[in-house]
Scaffold this motif. Structure first.
Motif, PDB file in Angstrom:
ATOM      1  N   GLN A   1      42.477  33.666  27.630  1.00 21.70           N
ATOM      2  CA  GLN A   1      42.804  34.010  29.033  1.00 21.70           C
ATOM      3  C   GLN A   1      42.407  35.454  29.241  1.00 21.70           C
ATOM      4  O   GLN A   1      42.831  36.525  28.600  1.00 21.70           O
ATOM      5  CB  GLN A   1      44.478  33.842  29.232  1.00 21.70           C
ATOM      6  CG  GLN A   1      44.730  34.299  30.789  1.00 21.70           C
ATOM      7  CD  GLN A   1      46.318  34.299  30.880  1.00 21.70           C
ATOM      8  OE1 GLN A   1      46.952  33.732  29.923  1.00 21.70           O
ATOM      9  NE2 GLN A   1      46.731  34.510  32.046  1.00 21.70           N
ATOM     10  N   VAL A   2      41.552  35.496  30.263  1.00 24.26           N
ATOM     11  CA  VAL A   2      40.967  36.920  30.714  1.00 24.26           C
ATOM     12  C   VAL A   2      41.993  37.485  31.321  1.00 24.26           C
ATOM     13  O   VAL A   2      42.676  37.338  32.133  1.00 24.26           O
ATOM     14  CB  VAL A   2      39.903  36.527  31.606  1.00 24.26           C
ATOM     15  CG1 VAL A   2      39.255  37.851  32.184  1.00 24.26           C
ATOM     16  CG2 VAL A   2      38.483  35.653  30.943  1.00 24.26           C
ATOM     17  N   GLN A   3      42.044  38.820  30.659  1.00 22.55           N
ATOM     18  CA  GLN A   3      42.924  39.897  31.335  1.00 22.55           C
ATOM     19  C   GLN A   3      42.265  41.127  31.525  1.00 22.55           C
ATOM     20  O   GLN A   3      41.561  41.671  30.573  1.00 22.55           O
ATOM     21  CB  GLN A   3      44.207  40.224  30.531  1.00 22.55           C
ATOM     22  CG  GLN A   3      45.157  38.970  30.599  1.00 22.55           C
ATOM     23  CD  GLN A   3      46.667  39.354  30.170  1.00 22.55           C
ATOM     24  OE1 GLN A   3      46.636  40.108  29.089  1.00 22.55           O
ATOM     25  NE2 GLN A   3      47.505  39.063  30.913  1.00 22.55           N
ATOM     26  N   LEU A   4      42.355  41.593  32.786  1.00 22.77           N
ATOM     27  CA  LEU A   4      41.855  42.943  32.984  1.00 22.77           C
ATOM     28  C   LEU A   4      43.115  43.880  33.673  1.00 22.77           C
ATOM     29  O   LEU A   4      43.748  43.524  34.575  1.00 22.77           O
ATOM     30  CB  LEU A   4      40.846  42.930  34.123  1.00 22.77           C
ATOM     31  CG  LEU A   4      39.736  42.138  33.695  1.00 22.77           C
ATOM     32  CD1 LEU A   4      38.708  41.809  34.963  1.00 22.77           C
ATOM     33  CD2 LEU A   4      38.718  42.994  32.617  1.00 22.77           C
ATOM     34  N   VAL A   5      43.202  45.007  32.729  1.00 20.10           N
ATOM     35  CA  VAL A   5      44.363  45.879  33.160  1.00 20.10           C
ATOM     36  C   VAL A   5      43.788  47.184  33.306  1.00 20.10           C
ATOM     37  O   VAL A   5      43.540  48.341  32.621  1.00 20.10           O
ATOM     38  CB  VAL A   5      45.423  46.016  32.079  1.00 20.10           C
ATOM     39  CG1 VAL A   5      46.666  46.797  32.516  1.00 20.10           C
ATOM     40  CG2 VAL A   5      45.957  44.392  31.809  1.00 20.10           C
ATOM     41  N   GLU A   6      44.111  47.761  34.606  1.00 22.24           N
ATOM     42  CA  GLU A   6      43.511  49.037  34.970  1.00 22.24           C
ATOM     43  C   GLU A   6      44.601  49.950  35.294  1.00 22.24           C
ATOM     44  O   GLU A   6      45.959  49.585  35.541  1.00 22.24           O
ATOM     45  CB  GLU A   6      43.015  48.918  36.580  1.00 22.24           C
ATOM     46  CG  GLU A   6      41.683  48.018  36.758  1.00 22.24           C
ATOM     47  CD  GLU A   6      42.325  46.562  37.303  1.00 22.24           C
ATOM     48  OE1 GLU A   6      41.559  45.845  37.792  1.00 22.24           O
ATOM     49  OE2 GLU A   6      43.277  46.283  36.985  1.00 22.24           O
ATOM     50  N   SER A   7      44.421  51.397  34.829  1.00 27.54           N
ATOM     51  CA  SER A   7      45.378  52.283  34.854  1.00 27.54           C
ATOM     52  C   SER A   7      44.608  53.646  35.045  1.00 27.54           C
ATOM     53  O   SER A   7      43.422  53.700  35.155  1.00 27.54           O
ATOM     54  CB  SER A   7      45.912  52.441  33.365  1.00 27.54           C
ATOM     55  OG  SER A   7      45.081  52.831  32.439  1.00 27.54           O
ATOM     56  N   GLY A   8      45.487  54.791  35.128  1.00 33.29           N
ATOM     57  CA  GLY A   8      44.857  55.963  35.447  1.00 33.29           C
ATOM     58  C   GLY A   8      44.804  56.737  37.045  1.00 33.29           C
ATOM     59  O   GLY A   8      44.452  57.749  37.161  1.00 33.29           O
ATOM     60  N   GLY A  26      40.438  38.461  26.279  1.00 31.53           N
ATOM     61  CA  GLY A  26      40.156  37.157  26.630  1.00 31.53           C
ATOM     62  C   GLY A  26      38.923  36.676  26.683  1.00 31.53           C
ATOM     63  O   GLY A  26      38.512  35.554  27.077  1.00 31.53           O
ATOM     64  N   PHE A  27      37.932  37.663  26.355  1.00 35.61           N
ATOM     65  CA  PHE A  27      36.590  37.219  26.553  1.00 35.61           C
ATOM     66  C   PHE A  27      35.607  38.134  25.671  1.00 35.61           C
ATOM     67  O   PHE A  27      36.339  39.227  25.169  1.00 35.61           O
ATOM     68  CB  PHE A  27      36.041  37.288  28.111  1.00 35.61           C
ATOM     69  CG  PHE A  27      36.061  38.765  28.500  1.00 35.61           C
ATOM     70  CD1 PHE A  27      37.170  38.977  29.211  1.00 35.61           C
ATOM     71  CD2 PHE A  27      35.069  39.522  28.637  1.00 35.61           C
ATOM     72  CE1 PHE A  27      37.369  40.318  29.611  1.00 35.61           C
ATOM     73  CE2 PHE A  27      34.899  40.644  29.326  1.00 35.61           C
ATOM     74  CZ  PHE A  27      36.035  41.038  29.866  1.00 35.61           C
ATOM     75  N   THR A  28      34.287  37.841  25.088  1.00 34.86           N
ATOM     76  CA  THR A  28      33.719  38.795  24.539  1.00 34.86           C
ATOM     77  C   THR A  28      33.063  39.977  25.061  1.00 34.86           C
ATOM     78  O   THR A  28      32.113  39.730  25.944  1.00 34.86           O
ATOM     79  CB  THR A  28      32.601  37.676  24.117  1.00 34.86           C
ATOM     80  OG1 THR A  28      32.831  36.710  23.332  1.00 34.86           O
ATOM     81  CG2 THR A  28      31.772  38.430  22.830  1.00 34.86           C
ATOM     82  N   PHE A  29      33.798  40.845  25.048  1.00 35.90           N
ATOM     83  CA  PHE A  29      33.542  42.020  26.041  1.00 35.90           C
ATOM     84  C   PHE A  29      32.099  42.516  26.046  1.00 35.90           C
ATOM     85  O   PHE A  29      31.554  42.819  26.962  1.00 35.90           O
ATOM     86  CB  PHE A  29      34.692  43.101  25.779  1.00 35.90           C
ATOM     87  CG  PHE A  29      34.507  44.485  26.330  1.00 35.90           C
ATOM     88  CD1 PHE A  29      33.750  45.483  25.795  1.00 35.90           C
ATOM     89  CD2 PHE A  29      35.163  44.351  27.671  1.00 35.90           C
ATOM     90  CE1 PHE A  29      33.848  46.706  26.613  1.00 35.90           C
ATOM     91  CE2 PHE A  29      35.017  45.725  28.468  1.00 35.90           C
ATOM     92  CZ  PHE A  29      34.202  46.724  27.950  1.00 35.90           C
ATOM     93  N   ASN A  30      31.496  42.751  24.738  1.00 37.76           N
ATOM     94  CA  ASN A  30      30.518  43.347  24.564  1.00 37.76           C
ATOM     95  C   ASN A  30      29.079  42.234  25.194  1.00 37.76           C
ATOM     96  O   ASN A  30      27.992  42.550  24.864  1.00 37.76           O
ATOM     97  CB  ASN A  30      30.035  43.773  23.295  1.00 37.76           C
ATOM     98  CG  ASN A  30      30.186  42.589  21.918  1.00 37.76           C
ATOM     99  OD1 ASN A  30      30.161  41.251  22.595  1.00 37.76           O
ATOM    100  ND2 ASN A  30      30.185  43.121  20.951  1.00 37.76           N
ATOM    101  N   GLY A  99      30.231  38.119  36.426  1.00 40.12           N
ATOM    102  CA  GLY A  99      30.240  36.746  36.115  1.00 40.12           C
ATOM    103  C   GLY A  99      31.615  36.206  35.955  1.00 40.12           C
ATOM    104  O   GLY A  99      31.452  34.866  36.063  1.00 40.12           O
ATOM    105  N   ILE A 100      32.584  36.929  35.689  1.00 38.66           N
ATOM    106  CA  ILE A 100      33.981  36.209  35.585  1.00 38.66           C
ATOM    107  C   ILE A 100      34.782  36.529  36.803  1.00 38.66           C
ATOM    108  O   ILE A 100      34.961  37.668  37.309  1.00 38.66           O
ATOM    109  CB  ILE A 100      34.730  36.953  34.362  1.00 38.66           C
ATOM    110  CG1 ILE A 100      33.532  36.590  32.971  1.00 38.66           C
ATOM    111  CG2 ILE A 100      36.048  36.281  34.288  1.00 38.66           C
ATOM    112  CD1 ILE A 100      34.461  37.128  31.660  1.00 38.66           C
TER     113      ILE A 100
END
Length: 113
Positions: A1-8, A26-30, A99-100
């Motif tokens: 499962q794709v997750q993106l967590v922003e902070s700062g 949850g995905f191949t980051f590079n 693309g996601i």
């Protein structure tokens, strides 16, 4: 499962700096280019910065020379260093894997005296 967590995000005076971070999983980051977007109240979401898989970068004209995008493929993070902040930079900032079609919750940046 794709997750993106922003902070700062936070409140900063004009001319100040903030460093945003986005933790991805949850995905191949590079294998993906990564982007930072922002959405000000009542406006459409706009692209702020882009970094390719190999580290090439592009910026919106409005932030060029003030913002720097970077990535750490080991930690699976993408960062946005924001300097010389202006009131017009106030927005919710989101990271995205190009693309996601998945968005995190965003992080609020408010530039005000």
């Amino acid at each position: 499962q794709v997750q993106l967590v922003e902070s700062g995000g936070g409140l900063v005076q004009p001319g100040g700096s903030l460093r945003l971070s986005c933790a991805a999983s949850g995905f191949t980051f590079n294998s993906y280019d990564m982007r930072w977007y922002r959405q000000a109240s009542g406006k459409e979401r706009e692209l702020v910065a882009h970094i390719s898989r190999t580290g090439s970068t592009n910026y919106a004209d409005s932030v060029k020379g003030r913002f720097t995008i970077s990535r750490d493929n080991v930690k699976k993070t993408v960062n946005l260093q924001m300097n010389s902040l202006k009131p017009e930079d106030t927005a919710v900032y989101y990271c995205n894997a190009f693309g996601i079609m998945k968005w995190g919750q965003g992080t609020q940046v408010t530039v005000s005296s």
